[in-house]
Design a protein around this motif. Structure first.
Motif, PDB file in Angstrom:
ATOM      1  N   GLY A   1       0.425  -0.969   0.298  1.00 49.49           N
ATOM      2  CA  GLY A   1      -0.220   0.206  -0.036  1.00 49.49           C
ATOM      3  C   GLY A   1       0.430   1.334  -0.338  1.00 49.49           C
ATOM      4  O   GLY A   1       0.450   2.223  -0.728  1.00 49.49           O
TER       5      GLY A   1
ATOM      6  N   MET B   1     -11.827   9.012  -9.712  1.00 50.36           N
ATOM      7  CA  MET B   1     -12.442   8.648 -10.734  1.00 50.36           C
ATOM      8  C   MET B   1     -13.499   9.748 -11.269  1.00 50.36           C
ATOM      9  O   MET B   1     -13.466   9.696 -11.726  1.00 50.36           O
TER      10      MET B   1
ATOM     11  N   ALA C   1       2.178   1.466  -3.348  1.00 49.02           N
ATOM     12  CA  ALA C   1       1.833   1.776  -4.018  1.00 49.02           C
ATOM     13  C   ALA C   1       0.976   3.430  -4.842  1.00 49.02           C
ATOM     14  O   ALA C   1       0.883   4.077  -5.685  1.00 49.02           O
TER      15      ALA C   1
END
Ligand code: DC
Length: 227
Positions: free
Chosen positions: A98, A134, A101
């Motif tokens: 994590g 998003m 990332a």
């Protein structure tokens, strides 16, 4: 045919993953866990010993990103994730992956390399897209845009429970420090930083149960989809 898109953005541990999966099942839509894509890319780069070479080997890292061999399989108990044919469902959820990332996600060329793969998830009848950008970047024309947040303390407490449930050792102070560092990196990066879209519906889940958040979300989504 229109493809309905519901976006759920927010910081780590806000409950996005659980709620996005519940919404996808409820509306019978596809599910994009974009964080998993960044985690898979992080894991792939770690596996190939490139963790210290994101800058010096950027072209190679971007090629790896564009050609990741990954598969998501939905089962009764959740989504299984495969990288190069190996089940990495649990490995990608570790703090180490994590953390890395989040570093990978701050590099513009690597984000660009994952763009087409994310857009490809938009298929009929609809998509629930879970991530950080998003609504602001990947699907700006989404019909419903939700920003789910929660205090860092409550997110850390949830994360400790989740890790312990997986049989992993977890200390609240370490987790809280990680969450705060990751929030800062995700919010302050120059490309696609974590922030609510101007027209997003913002929900703070600190004091709400999953069912309460789910009800708020479906009421909002149903209204948006009827428009
Ligand atoms: O949601 P997550 O914790 O699985 O995401 C892992 C990391 O990926 C997170 O630190 C930020 C990054 N990420 C991103 O930059 N953009 C997304 N759309 C999703 C995740």
């Amino acid at each position: 045919m229109t493809v309905n898109i519901i976006t759920i953005d927010g910081p780590s541990g806000s409950g996005k993953g659980t709620l996005a999966a519940k919404l996808a099942a409820h509306y019978q839509y596809h599910l994009l866990d974009s964080g998993a894509l960044y985690r898979l890319l992080g894991l792939s780069l770690l596996n190939q010993g490139l963790q210290e070479k994101l800058d010096s080997e950027l072209t190679k890292c971007a090629e790896i990103a564009a050609n990741l061999d990954i598969k998501f399989i939905t089962t009764e108990s959740g989504v299984q994730v495969f990288l190069d044919g190996q089940d990495v469902t649990q490995t990608i959820r570790t703090e180490r992956v994590g953390e890395f990332a989040s570093k990978v996600a701050a590099i513009p060329a690597l984000r660009t390399a994952l763009l087409a793969r994310q857009h490809a998830f938009a298929q009929a009848p609809g998509l629930v897209a879970d991530g950080r950008d998003m609504a602001t970047f990947i699907f700006p024309n989404a019909q419903a845009k939700i920003y789910l947040t929660a205090s860092a303390q409550s997110r850390a407490a949830r994360r400790v429970k989740q890790l312990q449930g997986m049989g992993l050792d977890a200390k609240i102070n370490d987790i809280l420090a990680n969450i705060e560092a990751r929030d800062k990196r995700d919010m302050e990066r120059t490309i696609a930083p974590l922030k609510p879209a101007e027209d997003a519906y913002i929900i703070d889940s600190s004091a709400l149960s999953i069912d309460e958040v789910f009800s708020l979300m479906t009421a909002y989504i149903d209204k948006q989809l009827a428009n």
